[in-house]
Design an enzyme around this catalytic site. Structure first.
Site, PDB file in Angstrom:
ATOM      1  N   HIS A 130       0.883  -1.189   0.000  1.00 35.83           N
ATOM      2  CA  HIS A 130       0.000   0.000   0.000  1.00 35.83           C
ATOM      3  C   HIS A 130       0.912   1.229   0.000  1.00 35.83           C
ATOM      4  O   HIS A 130       1.757   1.371  -0.882  1.00 35.83           O
ATOM      5  CB  HIS A 130      -0.921  -0.109   1.216  1.00 35.83           C
ATOM      6  N   HIS A 163      -2.070  -2.267  -9.707  1.00 38.18           N
ATOM      7  CA  HIS A 163      -3.101  -1.756  -8.814  1.00 38.18           C
ATOM      8  C   HIS A 163      -4.294  -2.697  -8.840  1.00 38.18           C
ATOM      9  O   HIS A 163      -4.608  -3.254  -9.891  1.00 38.18           O
ATOM     10  CB  HIS A 163      -3.549  -0.343  -9.244  1.00 38.18           C
ATOM     11  N   ASP A 177       2.536   5.642  -6.347  1.00 36.85           N
ATOM     12  CA  ASP A 177       3.780   5.568  -5.567  1.00 36.85           C
ATOM     13  C   ASP A 177       5.032   5.571  -6.430  1.00 36.85           C
ATOM     14  O   ASP A 177       6.133   5.677  -5.896  1.00 36.85           O
ATOM     15  CB  ASP A 177       3.768   4.301  -4.694  1.00 36.85           C
TER      16      ASP A 177
HETATM   17  N1  CMC Z   1       5.222  -6.164 -10.403  1.00 35.75           N
HETATM   18  C1  CMC Z   1       5.162  -7.349 -11.068  1.00 35.75           C
HETATM   19  N2  CMC Z   1       4.037  -8.070 -11.190  1.00 35.75           N
HETATM   20  C2  CMC Z   1       2.925  -7.577 -10.630  1.00 35.75           C
HETATM   21  C3  CMC Z   1       2.921  -6.359  -9.943  1.00 35.75           C
HETATM   22  C4  CMC Z   1       4.114  -5.650  -9.829  1.00 35.75           C
HETATM   23  N3  CMC Z   1       4.174  -4.505  -9.181  1.00 35.75           N
HETATM   24  N4  CMC Z   1       1.678  -6.132  -9.488  1.00 35.75           N
HETATM   25  C5  CMC Z   1       0.926  -7.152  -9.866  1.00 35.75           C
HETATM   26  N5  CMC Z   1       1.678  -8.045 -10.559  1.00 35.75           N
HETATM   27  C6  CMC Z   1       1.231  -9.303 -11.161  1.00 35.75           C
HETATM   28  C7  CMC Z   1       1.172 -10.383 -10.084  1.00 35.75           C
HETATM   29  O1  CMC Z   1       2.385 -11.088  -9.981  1.00 35.75           O
HETATM   30  C8  CMC Z   1       0.039 -11.238 -10.602  1.00 35.75           C
HETATM   31  O2  CMC Z   1       0.519 -12.022 -11.647  1.00 35.75           O
HETATM   32  P1  CMC Z   1      -0.064 -13.539 -11.888  1.00 35.75           P
HETATM   33  O3  CMC Z   1      -1.517 -13.342 -12.172  1.00 35.75           O
HETATM   34  O4  CMC Z   1       0.729 -14.064 -13.036  1.00 35.75           O
HETATM   35  O5  CMC Z   1       0.182 -14.262 -10.593  1.00 35.75           O
HETATM   36  C9  CMC Z   1      -0.931 -10.236 -11.217  1.00 35.75           C
HETATM   37  O6  CMC Z   1      -0.117  -9.119 -11.591  1.00 35.75           O
HETATM   38  C10 CMC Z   1      -1.999  -9.752 -10.229  1.00 35.75           C
HETATM   39  O7  CMC Z   1      -1.337  -9.269  -9.072  1.00 35.75           O
HETATM   40  P2  CMC Z   1      -1.932  -9.322  -7.627  1.00 35.75           P
HETATM   41  O8  CMC Z   1      -0.826  -9.177  -6.640  1.00 35.75           O
HETATM   42  O9  CMC Z   1      -2.833 -10.522  -7.469  1.00 35.75           O
HETATM   43  O10 CMC Z   1      -2.821  -8.029  -7.655  1.00 35.75           O
HETATM   44  P3  CMC Z   1      -3.537  -7.367  -6.416  1.00 35.75           P
HETATM   45  O11 CMC Z   1      -4.706  -6.664  -6.940  1.00 35.75           O
HETATM   46  O12 CMC Z   1      -3.780  -8.364  -5.338  1.00 35.75           O
HETATM   47  O13 CMC Z   1      -2.444  -6.358  -5.829  1.00 35.75           O
HETATM   48  C11 CMC Z   1      -1.006  -4.520  -5.682  1.00 35.75           C
HETATM   49  C12 CMC Z   1      -2.363  -5.011  -6.169  1.00 35.75           C
HETATM   50  C13 CMC Z   1      -0.968  -3.007  -5.743  1.00 35.75           C
HETATM   51  C14 CMC Z   1      -0.832  -4.922  -4.195  1.00 35.75           C
HETATM   52  C15 CMC Z   1       0.098  -5.125  -6.553  1.00 35.75           C
HETATM   53  O14 CMC Z   1      -0.013  -4.662  -7.883  1.00 35.75           O
HETATM   54  C16 CMC Z   1       1.487  -4.847  -6.013  1.00 35.75           C
HETATM   55  O15 CMC Z   1       1.947  -5.577  -5.133  1.00 35.75           O
HETATM   56  N6  CMC Z   1       2.177  -3.785  -6.502  1.00 35.75           N
HETATM   57  C17 CMC Z   1       3.465  -3.394  -5.972  1.00 35.75           C
HETATM   58  C18 CMC Z   1       3.291  -2.601  -4.684  1.00 35.75           C
HETATM   59  C19 CMC Z   1       2.771  -1.220  -4.958  1.00 35.75           C
HETATM   60  O16 CMC Z   1       3.248  -0.511  -5.822  1.00 35.75           O
HETATM   61  N7  CMC Z   1       1.788  -0.809  -4.147  1.00 35.75           N
HETATM   62  C20 CMC Z   1       1.185   0.527  -4.243  1.00 35.75           C
HETATM   63  C21 CMC Z   1      -0.211   0.449  -4.740  1.00 35.75           C
HETATM   64  S1  CMC Z   1      -0.907   2.021  -5.256  1.00 35.75           S
HETATM   65  C22 CMC Z   1      -0.928   3.021  -3.884  1.00 35.75           C
HETATM   66  C23 CMC Z   1      -1.680   2.489  -2.741  1.00 35.75           C
HETATM   67  O17 CMC Z   1      -2.791   2.044  -2.853  1.00 35.75           O
HETATM   68  O18 CMC Z   1      -1.110   2.561  -1.676  1.00 35.75           O
END
Ligand code: CMC
Length: 458
Positions: A296, A335, A391
């Site tokens: 987050h 996201h 971010d």
């Molecule tokens: N880098 C590489 N792969 C990613 C990323 C990333 N940053 N984000 C998602 N993916 C891939 C993930 O590996 C998965 O692939 P697969 O379907 O092959 O397993 C797919 O995309 C879906 O990802 P998820 O983790 O299930 O998606 P989610 O909706 O549960 O999580 C998230 C959303 C923001 C937590 C995630 O994208 C992430 O961990 N991003 C990096 C951390 C980040 O930048 N967070 C800030 C978010 S925006 C500001 C806020 O809200 O605070």
């Protein structure tokens, strides 16, 4: 708006035009209608797709990359508004008149003086604490109501309170009886209603965050300057220097951009606590705790550390290959809701470029970021709808303003407290405790075995 900051407005208008050309103009009907409970929804892990409540505060259209606060487009608010006005809008539903805004600003200034709270906070080892735990602690300390020194007519009842000043902070013996414990049990709501507490929290989080930043630099906190706006005061109280109009405007825009974002994890955490009819200070403390995580708000700090670790644009392809092949995540990308370019990243990207161009020490980080963006989007953009999020560029912007990485996530909280409090107030109007269920997949009918008969025990 001053002459010097006109260029910033023009940059945002440019980013906004680009965004509008790339997205169409229709809200999603399934997410913008009054609800008829119960609601049918497809729910994925992590409550993906679940509808928690109705709200008039803000809307995120993830497939198009829109962000709306109370009907106003985020690009317009960034171009023409201020954080004070946006906070008023989120809390009250309408843009303020001149006198309403003036009154709101005056309250923010007067609630920004938190000498008692800072004194209590500084009895903890703030200098060695994680900055998010320090601001969380500071927020909870704001919760107290009367301490002896807060009484206008001096300290007539000193003996009736657990003394929270200086020498007597640590109590070696337990307080005896209710009279002595009254400080613990008096709630701010006895003095301050929730509407007022929201403004207290918005003002206070800036002062506390700046104080934590100062203490981490080995310096004493600075009081707010009543002549400065909220963003300028935040910078002033952190750095000890009054910001230039450009620095002030950029910080103001960063605060506007982070103020609200639907039912994100920290907003939901804050609302869950508020829905138990707990205290609004506790609720905001829970929001801060949830925001801290690297999935987050904690991602902004990680992004800058990642860019430093990569070391330069030439190392980006190899770094991305290794990270993705080991199933690692690239911080600042992806996201849960946005499957298009995050509008907040569009704004922060132009601001980061503008600032980095004249900042020799940050320019290499920005170049690395641009190269990383290109590489990740080319590999994951179409395949998985992964683009930079808010971010990704915010840390570069804050670094150019002279802010240390450990303060990036606290600054996110300084802004998001407006969204947390606005949504708590709205939800409390028609409160129902949040209480989902889990599917039990454990066993039944197990025979209890006394400790001394368990395998391996006597
Ligand atoms: N880098 C590489 N792969 C990613 C990323 C990333 N940053 N984000 C998602 N993916 C891939 C993930 O590996 C998965 O692939 P697969 O379907 O092959 O397993 C797919 O995309 C879906 O990802 P998820 O983790 O299930 O998606 P989610 O909706 O549960 O999580 C998230 C959303 C923001 C937590 C995630 O994208 C992430 O961990 N991003 C990096 C951390 C980040 O930048 N967070 C800030 C978010 S925006 C500001 C806020 O809200 O605070």
């Amino acid at each position: 708006m001053s002459e010097e900051t006109k260029i910033i407005t023009e940059m945002i208008v440019g980013a906004s035009q680009k965004a509008r050309e790339e997205t169409s103009n229709e809200p999603e009907p399934e997410l913008t209608q009054p609800l008829q409970w119960p609601v049918k929804a497809m729910i994925g892990p992590g409550l993906e797709g679940a509808i928690a409540c109705e709200s008039k505060i803000g809307y995120v259209n993830g497939s198009k990359g829109w962000l709306i606060y109370r009907g106003y487009d985020i690009f317009d608010l960034c171009a023409y508004s201020t954080f004070e006005e946006v906070s008023y809008l989120l809390l009250n539903g309408d843009l303020p008149t001149a006198s309403e805004l003036d009154n709101f600003k005056q309250k923010l200034v007067s609630y920004g003086f938190l000498n008692q709270t800072l004194r209590l906070l500084m009895s903890s080892p703030v200098e060695s604490m994680n900055t998010m735990s320090a601001i969380r602690l500071g927020t909870l300390l704001m919760r107290r109501t009367i301490t002896p020194l807060d009484l206008e007519d001096g300290n007539p009842f000193r003996a009736d309170f657990i003394n929270c000043d200086e020498d007597s902070i640590p109590m070696e013996t337990a307080p005896k009886g209710e009279v002595h414990a009254i400080y613990e049990f008096k709630r701010p709501s006895d003095d301050m209603d929730n509407n007022e507490a929201c403004i207290h929290l918005i003002a206070g989080l800036a002062t506390i965050t700046a104080a934590v930043a100062r203490i981490h630099q080995g310096r004493m906190p600075i009081e707010p300057d009543p002549d400065l706006g909220h963003a300028a005061n935040l910078l002033y109280m952190m750095t000890g220097r009054k910001p230039t109009p450009v620095e002030e405007r950029i910080m103001d825009i960063a605060l506007i951009l982070h103020a609200d974002h639907g039912m994100n994890a920290s907003t939901f955490a804050a609302m869950v606590v508020a829905s138990t009819l707990s205290d609004i200070y506790f609720s905001v403390g829970s929001g801060i705790a949830a925001l801290n995580g690297p999935l987050h708000g904690g991602a902004n700090e990680q992004v800058v550390r990642t860019l430093m670790e990569i070391g330069g644009p030439e190392n980006v392809p190899a770094w991305v290959k290794e990270t993705l092949s080991s199933k690692g995540k690239v911080m600042g990308f992806g996201h849960r809701v946005y499957k298009a370019y995050d509008p907040r990243a569009r704004v922060l990207s132009v601001l980061a470029k503008f600032l980095a161009e004249t900042n020799e020490s940050i320019k290499p980080l920005f170049d690395t970021a641009q190269s990383l963006e290109k590489e990740v989007v080319s590999q994951l953009g179409t395949k998985k709808n992964i683009f930079p999020n808010v971010d990704f560029f915010s840390g570069i912007v804050y670094s150019c303003l002279g802010i240390a990485p450990e303060m990036f996530t606290p600054i996110f909280a300084v802004s998001r407290v407006s969204g947390w409090t606005a949504r708590i107030l709205e939800y409390l109007e028609n409160n129902r405790i949040f209480r989902p269920r889990a599917m039990y997949t454990g066993e039944f009918n197990k025979q209890y075995v006394p400790f001394d008969q368990r395998e391996g025990k006597k």
